[in-house]
Design an enzyme around this catalytic site. Structure first.
Site, PDB file in Angstrom:
ATOM      1  N   ASP A 647       0.851  -1.186   0.000  1.00  0.00           N
ATOM      2  CA  ASP A 647       0.000   0.000   0.000  1.00  0.00           C
ATOM      3  C   ASP A 647       0.889   1.239   0.000  1.00  0.00           C
ATOM      4  OD1 ASP A 647      -1.855   1.998   0.307  1.00  0.00           O
ATOM      5  OD2 ASP A 647      -2.919   1.060   1.965  1.00  0.00           O
ATOM      6  N   HIS A 682      -3.648  -0.530  -1.870  1.00  0.00           N
ATOM      7  CA  HIS A 682      -4.703   0.178  -1.146  1.00  0.00           C
ATOM      8  C   HIS A 682      -6.085  -0.405  -1.442  1.00  0.00           C
ATOM      9  CE1 HIS A 682      -5.814   3.472   1.429  1.00  0.00           C
ATOM     10  NE2 HIS A 682      -6.657   3.970   0.549  1.00  0.00           N
TER      11      HIS A 682
END
Length: 716
Positions: A647, A682
């Site tokens: 992420d 993400h």
């Protein structure tokens, strides 16, 4: 920090309660920094290091997985949820088609494929042909087709590739007729459009290549707009717009359909305040100018208002703006004279304007009314023509088109309805079905109810309550409450196979449209950001209290969930009202509010959160930062935190530090665990099998701690 008015309701004190799980001991460092006279401890800062570069962090991750993975795998409802999710994901679904040169381009996923292949169809009645299949790109399915843009003549198509969930993109080009990938390749693109200039090449945005080992953490600054000419290496790409004297500005490009203008939108943060620059591409006679004659000129300076390009025709450009119109209006700019002339076309009205497109000789306008879609057509000079009939409460998206062509497509979806794709003729105003998914359940069996409740300050906030119609709510039902509350992003009715699995299992799903989004325009956003951020938490807490008061659920049956900015929401409200919730899921959350601006895209978020190095903002951020406000001595709900090692939007250090602090505090015996995914980023581009695995575990965790009884046979 617990709210003072909540302490009376949170007096479930205990003396040294032992956790049911044996968490790995996390090393603390003696790190205290003084800011504005306040001493702030940060004992887990070492967990900010990239797991790929730090053995200590890698060992910590392995130790956490050794606790969480077996626990999640043993959940009694996991397999039932996984089976139900698999059945719900198993349907054919389409994206909105794009038309170029008589070709129609769209993605179509065949049930349980991990990624959506891109198809091309010659004419509306033509045969579908697979053009790009990202399912062949990686063994784990975590390499995704991100965006694509056909050249105006439909002969070439540029597409971007996302690997492992990262925000970094590479861009390639394919010959539509032959299906052969060209030698062209662009690397280190990020937060970019693909904007074709004629059929010769395209514009894209990129940052400098990061230093080795810093790909997932380095700040993103000095974004530059480049032109790539087809058939040339990236080393020959020409920078066409940059602001080295203002390194925090980001730039994206659009090209009008008549190839007259490059419209460059520049922003410093996330607050929808833009500057607009123009590059004339062609003479008034339509002759394309050579690259060395492309001269940027400023149209709108100052980063004061929202400006969204709709389209351009000749010397006229249409924009959506909030200048003098907090709920947005449509303006036209005439560039034929020595100075641009602005005129209002569509005035602001009571509903916020969400989108506007020119299709043929019409403007198609999309509005939000209490977080649901309205759509209508007007003439190019603003005269009302027709309301577009939509099926029910839901979200209409699309309507992309171009001047002179009356054909467009839109999708309609809701909590109980995946996206149906419609062909729309802006001349006749008629819609016809282009693609309609076949479902494994009856949408009519699902109840969607919109309610309004009062927040702490009396503000009326809408929520959607979604459930099976035959569920008896009289005794309180396990309920999943979700919200986001930030960055001017509205939360609208949409279909989710994972949430539908919760609903079909007998749970209630609730979406609260708390402040911070754009459901009611700029004022709704402003009321939930910066020094008003507490309103977001108050709205969410009030939603939980309302659901309990109305008998829909009880404290021991209420689970909460949020992602990204919503992960921050979950961390903050659990600290403030640990007594109110049975379980929580904080996904890829922003948890350290004093250091969020030091990594990757974090610097953009100061428009919503404020500046940690400014005293008033610092005091406000410290007051609700999830990492800094965990309090021992209170019974916390069961908590599952989720993140991914790749992420690079909200770096996983946020979740690592928060989890370490949560496990170290004396917060009762309910579990506090972290689920750490690999090559998932993400969230975007995540393959179907990873989504099923992830959410069968997370919703299995929430089901266990809210008492949702899951049948072993998902077909029952």
């Amino acid at each position: 920090m617990l709210r003072k008015d909540a302490k009376a309701g949170a007096l479930m004190l205990f003396a040294g309660g032992k956790n049911a799980l044996a968490y790995p001991e996390t090393r603390k460092v003696d790190l205290v920094e003084e800011q504005f006279g306040v001493k702030v401890a940060d004992p887990y800062r070492w967990l900010e290091d990239d797991v790929r570069n730090s053995k200590a962090v890698a060992d910590w991750v392995a130790a956490q997985k050794a606790v969480a993975d077996p626990y999640l795998d043993s959940l009694p409802g996991k397999q039932a949820l996984a089976a139900r999710m698999k059945a719900l994901f198993d349907y054919e679904r389409f994206s909105l088609p794009q038309k170029a040169g008589g070709n129609y381009f769209f993605t179509k996923i065949d049930g349980l494929q991990n990624q959506s292949p891109l198809y091309v169809r010659k004419g509306l009645k033509g045969k579908d042909r697979v053009l790009i299949d990202p399912n062949t790109w990686s063994k784990d399915g975590a390499t995704a087709l991100d965006q694509y843009e056909p050249s105006p003549n439909g002969k070439l198509l540029a597409y971007s590739i996302q690997d492992g969930g990262s925000d970094w993109r590479s861009i390639k080009v394919i010959d539509v007729k032959t299906g052969q990938t060209l030698a062209d390749e662009v690397k280190w693109a990020k937060f970019t459009n693909i904007a074709w200039v004629g059929n010769e090449g395209f514009l894209y945005s990129r940052f400098a290549e990061p230093q080795k080992g810093q790909e997932f953490q380095a700040l993103n600054e000095n974004q530059t707009l480049y032109f790539h000419k087809i058939g040339t290496p990236q080393s020959e790409d020409k920078p066409v717009y940059a602001t080295p004297d203002r390194p925090k500005l980001g730039h994206s490009a659009q090209v009008t359909h008549d190839n007259r203008w490059v419209v460059i939108t520049s922003a410093q943060g996330t607050d929808d305040k833009y500057e607009i620059s123009l590059i004339p591409l062609a003479s008034k006679k339509g002759k394309l100018l050579p690259l060395d004659k492309w001269k940027p000129q400023t149209l709108i300076a100052g980063l004061e208002h929202d400006w969204q390009l709709i389209e351009g025709m000749g010397d006229q450009l249409w924009f959506i703006t909030n200048k003098g119109a907090p709920k947005l209006k449509v303006v036209k700019v005439d560039l034929s004279g020595a100075d641009p002339v602005f005129s209002d076309i569509i005035a602001e009205r009571s509903e916020p304007l969400a989108r506007a497109q020119i299709v043929g000789s019409r403007l198609v306008l999309s509005y939000l009314k209490d977080a649901a879609s309205l759509a209508e057509m007007v003439s190019l000079d603003g005269k009302p023509l027709q309301r577009i009939q939509l099926n029910s409460i839901g979200t209409a998206s699309g309507f992309s088109g171009k001047p002179g062509d009356p054909e467009t497509f839109y999708a309609f979806s809701s909590f109980n309805q995946p996206g149906e794709i419609y062909l729309f003729d802006s001349t006749t105003g008629k819609s016809s079905v282009f693609a309609q998914p076949k479902l494994s359940f009856d949408p009519a069996s699902i109840s969607i109810e919109q309610r309004f409740y009062a927040s702490k300050d009396g503000t009326k906030v809408p929520m959607f309550v979604v459930r099976k119609k035959d569920i008896d709510l009289s005794k309180g039902t396990p309920t999943l409450l979700y919200a986001y509350g930030g960055f001017n992003l509205p939360q609208l009715p949409s279909f989710s196979a994972t949430r539908m699995a919760w609903i079909q299992s007998g749970g209630v799903f609730v979406l609260a449209n708390i402040r911070g989004g754009s459901e009611y325009g700029k004022a709704w956003h402003d009321a939930g950001r910066l020094l008003n951020k507490q309103n977001v938490f108050d709205d969410f807490i009030a939603a939980g209290e309302y659901l309990i008061k109305e008998g829909i659920t009880t404290k021991d049956k209420l689970a909460i969930e949020g992602r990204s900015n919503g992960g921050l929401l979950i961390g903050a409200v659990v600290n403030q009202r640990p007594d109110l919730f049975a379980a929580g899921h904080a996904a890829v959350g922003v948890m350290d509010m004093l250091r969020f601006d030091r990594f990757t895209a974090g610097r953009y978020w100061v428009d919503d959160y404020g500046y940690p190095n400014k005293e008033a903002d610092f005091q406000n951020l410290l007051g609700y930062s999830p990492y800094h406000n965990i309090e021992s001595g209170y019974q916390y709900p069961a908590m599952i935190v989720s993140t991914a090692d790749t992420d690079d939007r909200v770096v996983p250090g946020h979740s690592f530090k928060y989890t370490a602090a949560l496990q170290a505090a004396d917060t009762g015996p309910k579990p506090k665990i972290i689920r750490i995914e690999t090559r998932a980023g993400h969230g975007s581009g995540k393959p179907t099998d990873k989504l099923i695995e992830e959410y069968s575990e997370i919703y299995g965790f929430l089901a266990k701690w809210t008492g949702l009884e899951l049948e072993n046979d998902a077909a029952k």
